[in-house]
Write a protein that holds these residues in place. Structure first.
Motif, mmCIF file in Angstrom:
data_model
loop_
_atom_site.group_PDB
_atom_site.id
_atom_site.type_symbol
_atom_site.label_atom_id
_atom_site.label_comp_id
_atom_site.label_asym_id
_atom_site.label_seq_id
_atom_site.Cartn_x
_atom_site.Cartn_y
_atom_site.Cartn_z
ATOM 1 N N GLY A 51 35.201 34.929 32.668
ATOM 2 C CA GLY A 51 34.856 36.160 31.969
ATOM 3 C C GLY A 51 33.916 37.037 32.779
ATOM 4 N N VAL A 52 32.941 36.419 33.426
ATOM 5 C CA VAL A 52 32.034 37.167 34.306
ATOM 6 C C VAL A 52 32.822 37.757 35.474
ATOM 7 C CG1 VAL A 52 30.108 36.946 35.922
ATOM 8 C CG2 VAL A 52 29.965 35.865 33.679
ATOM 9 N N LEU A 53 33.725 36.983 36.024
ATOM 10 C CA LEU A 53 34.498 37.407 37.190
ATOM 11 C C LEU A 53 35.346 38.643 36.902
ATOM 12 C CD1 LEU A 53 35.090 36.576 40.124
ATOM 13 C CD2 LEU A 53 36.936 35.148 39.246
ATOM 14 N N VAL A 54 35.961 38.711 35.740
ATOM 15 C CA VAL A 54 36.831 39.854 35.462
ATOM 16 C C VAL A 54 36.061 41.123 35.125
ATOM 17 C CG1 VAL A 54 38.834 38.481 34.808
ATOM 18 C CG2 VAL A 54 37.252 39.236 33.051
ATOM 19 N N THR A 55 34.758 41.033 34.948
ATOM 20 C CA THR A 55 33.968 42.246 34.747
ATOM 21 C C THR A 55 33.549 42.878 36.065
ATOM 22 O OG1 THR A 55 31.862 41.059 34.634
ATOM 23 C CG2 THR A 55 33.030 41.440 32.549
ATOM 24 N N LEU A 56 33.864 42.254 37.179
ATOM 25 C CA LEU A 56 33.379 42.706 38.485
ATOM 26 C C LEU A 56 34.311 43.716 39.148
ATOM 27 C CD1 LEU A 56 32.092 39.304 39.863
ATOM 28 C CD2 LEU A 56 30.817 41.093 38.705
ATOM 29 N N GLY A 57 34.692 44.720 38.434
ATOM 30 C CA GLY A 57 35.445 45.793 39.042
ATOM 31 C C GLY A 57 36.921 45.526 39.209
ATOM 32 N N VAL A 96 23.041 44.671 36.147
ATOM 33 C CA VAL A 96 23.102 44.024 37.447
ATOM 34 C C VAL A 96 24.023 44.824 38.371
ATOM 35 C CG1 VAL A 96 25.023 42.512 36.837
ATOM 36 C CG2 VAL A 96 23.430 41.807 38.588
ATOM 37 N N GLU A 97 23.650 44.884 39.628
ATOM 38 C CA GLU A 97 24.549 45.431 40.639
ATOM 39 C C GLU A 97 25.389 44.264 41.125
ATOM 40 O OE1 GLU A 97 25.059 48.563 41.561
ATOM 41 O OE2 GLU A 97 23.603 49.110 40.018
ATOM 42 N N TYR A 98 26.672 44.416 41.078
ATOM 43 C CA TYR A 98 27.543 43.302 41.366
ATOM 44 C C TYR A 98 28.192 43.454 42.732
ATOM 45 C CZ TYR A 98 30.981 46.681 39.865
ATOM 46 O OH TYR A 98 31.721 47.795 39.735
ATOM 47 N N LEU A 99 28.638 42.333 43.256
ATOM 48 C CA LEU A 99 29.353 42.299 44.510
ATOM 49 C C LEU A 99 30.829 42.469 44.206
ATOM 50 C CD1 LEU A 99 29.231 41.648 47.577
ATOM 51 C CD2 LEU A 99 29.699 39.292 46.947
ATOM 52 N N PRO A 100 31.464 43.509 44.750
ATOM 53 C CA PRO A 100 32.879 43.711 44.429
ATOM 54 C C PRO A 100 33.754 42.630 45.046
ATOM 55 C CG PRO A 100 32.125 45.323 46.040
ATOM 56 C CD PRO A 100 30.933 44.511 45.641
ATOM 57 N N CYS A 135 32.214 35.472 25.896
ATOM 58 C CA CYS A 135 30.785 35.443 26.227
ATOM 59 C C CYS A 135 30.561 35.946 27.650
ATOM 60 C CB CYS A 135 30.258 34.017 26.059
ATOM 61 S SG CYS A 135 28.493 33.851 26.318
ATOM 62 N N GLY A 136 31.387 35.522 28.592
ATOM 63 C CA GLY A 136 31.254 35.967 29.978
ATOM 64 C C GLY A 136 31.488 37.458 30.132
ATOM 65 N N LEU A 137 32.453 38.003 29.391
ATOM 66 C CA LEU A 137 32.698 39.448 29.421
ATOM 67 C C LEU A 137 31.477 40.221 28.947
ATOM 68 C CD1 LEU A 137 36.325 39.691 27.993
ATOM 69 C CD2 LEU A 137 35.593 40.320 30.293
ATOM 70 N N CYS A 138 30.861 39.735 27.867
ATOM 71 C CA CYS A 138 29.718 40.437 27.285
ATOM 72 C C CYS A 138 28.458 40.317 28.129
ATOM 73 C CB CYS A 138 29.440 39.917 25.879
ATOM 74 S SG CYS A 138 30.706 40.332 24.686
ATOM 75 N N LEU A 139 28.272 39.191 28.776
ATOM 76 C CA LEU A 139 27.030 38.974 29.516
ATOM 77 C C LEU A 139 27.165 39.169 31.021
ATOM 78 C CD1 LEU A 139 25.666 35.822 27.656
ATOM 79 C CD2 LEU A 139 25.089 38.218 27.277
ATOM 80 N N GLY A 140 28.372 39.351 31.513
ATOM 81 C CA GLY A 140 28.602 39.421 32.954
ATOM 82 C C GLY A 140 27.947 40.585 33.659
ATOM 83 N N ALA A 150 26.714 36.587 38.479
ATOM 84 C CA ALA A 150 27.877 37.376 38.886
ATOM 85 C C ALA A 150 28.059 37.374 40.407
ATOM 86 C CB ALA A 150 27.760 38.803 38.362
ATOM 87 N N ALA A 151 26.994 37.515 41.154
ATOM 88 C CA ALA A 151 27.114 37.567 42.619
ATOM 89 C C ALA A 151 27.653 36.262 43.206
ATOM 90 C CB ALA A 151 25.779 37.949 43.247
ATOM 91 N N PRO A 152 27.112 35.093 42.852
ATOM 92 C CA PRO A 152 27.679 33.868 43.405
ATOM 93 C C PRO A 152 29.121 33.621 42.965
ATOM 94 C CG PRO A 152 25.544 33.403 42.413
ATOM 95 C CD PRO A 152 25.873 34.818 42.108
ATOM 96 N N ILE A 153 29.469 34.015 41.750
ATOM 97 C CA ILE A 153 30.841 33.836 41.283
ATOM 98 C C ILE A 153 31.777 34.724 42.096
ATOM 99 C CG2 ILE A 153 32.389 34.211 39.320
ATOM 100 C CD1 ILE A 153 30.043 33.290 37.519
ATOM 101 N N ALA A 154 31.366 35.961 42.369
ATOM 102 C CA ALA A 154 32.184 36.865 43.190
ATOM 103 C C ALA A 154 32.316 36.336 44.611
ATOM 104 C CB ALA A 154 31.577 38.263 43.195
ATOM 105 N N VAL A 155 31.228 35.848 45.184
ATOM 106 C CA VAL A 155 31.277 35.280 46.537
ATOM 107 C C VAL A 155 32.226 34.089 46.570
ATOM 108 C CG1 VAL A 155 29.920 34.042 48.274
ATOM 109 C CG2 VAL A 155 29.009 36.110 47.240
ATOM 110 N N ALA A 156 32.165 33.239 45.548
ATOM 111 C CA ALA A 156 33.046 32.071 45.493
ATOM 112 C C ALA A 156 34.512 32.493 45.391
ATOM 113 C CB ALA A 156 32.662 31.177 44.315
#
Length: 173
Positions: A51-57, A96-100, A135-140, A150-156
């Motif tokens: 859920g966090v991952l899909v909020t990253l742009g 949060v500023e996220y890593l695309p 929950c991940g969508l709302c808090l991501g 969000a940043a480590p998940i995007a890096v992964a």
């Protein structure tokens, strides 16, 4: 990108609290079998990460669905805050500023989306997975622990995509 509001964060925290209350085995049981009970949280945690991952742009249909779910959660939470407890609606102060995601990271999101759809239909953890994604969508995109994740998940996802696509097709990222 849709920005999370206080109402959206409230909904995300509500879903998290709901899941933990539903999971809670009791102190005696938790002390006797901690690994087993902690393992029961894994489906929710993995779905939360998705859920966090899909909020990253993410764009396209998956991004539209994620933005729509976040918009609805923001609206529901704002209504609950204003009409339920007499609070105020508004954008969350911390964002949060996220890593695309890279092109290959986007490919991983598409693969994970297919896996999540199958898992929510085929396993007994379907409701845990749905709550985790919500929950991940709302808090991501909120600040705090969820935002820092969000940043480590995007890096992964980017690393996994680069590695997978490099091995399978010899594609350079």
């Amino acid at each position: 990108m849709t920005v999370v509001t206080y109402g959206g964060v409230t909904i995300g925290l509500l879903v998290l609290a709901w899941h933990i209350a539903d999971w809670w085995p009791g102190l005696k049981s938790l002390r006797s079998k901690p690994a087993q009970h902690a393992g029961a949280l894994l489906p929710f945690l993995l779905a939360w990460s998705y859920g966090v991952l899909v909020t990253l742009g993410i764009g396209g249909l998956i991004g539209w669905a994620a933005r729509t779910a976040l918009w609805i959660s923001n609206w529901l939470g704002d209504v609950a805050l204003v009409w339920g407890v007499g609070g105020q609606a508004g954008q969350s102060a911390g964002r949060v500023e996220y890593l695309p995601l890279t092109q290959t990271g986007g490919g991983i999101v598409l693969i994970l989306t297919a896996v999540m759809i199958v898992l929510t239909r085929k396993t007994r953890y379907g409701s845990d997975l749905k709550r985790g994604v919500w929950c991940g969508l709302c808090l991501g995109t909120s600040a705090g622990i969820a935002g820092f994740a969000a940043a480590p998940i995007a890096v992964a996802a980017n690393w996994l995509g680069d590695s997978l696509y490099g091995v399978v097709g010899g594609v350079a990222a």
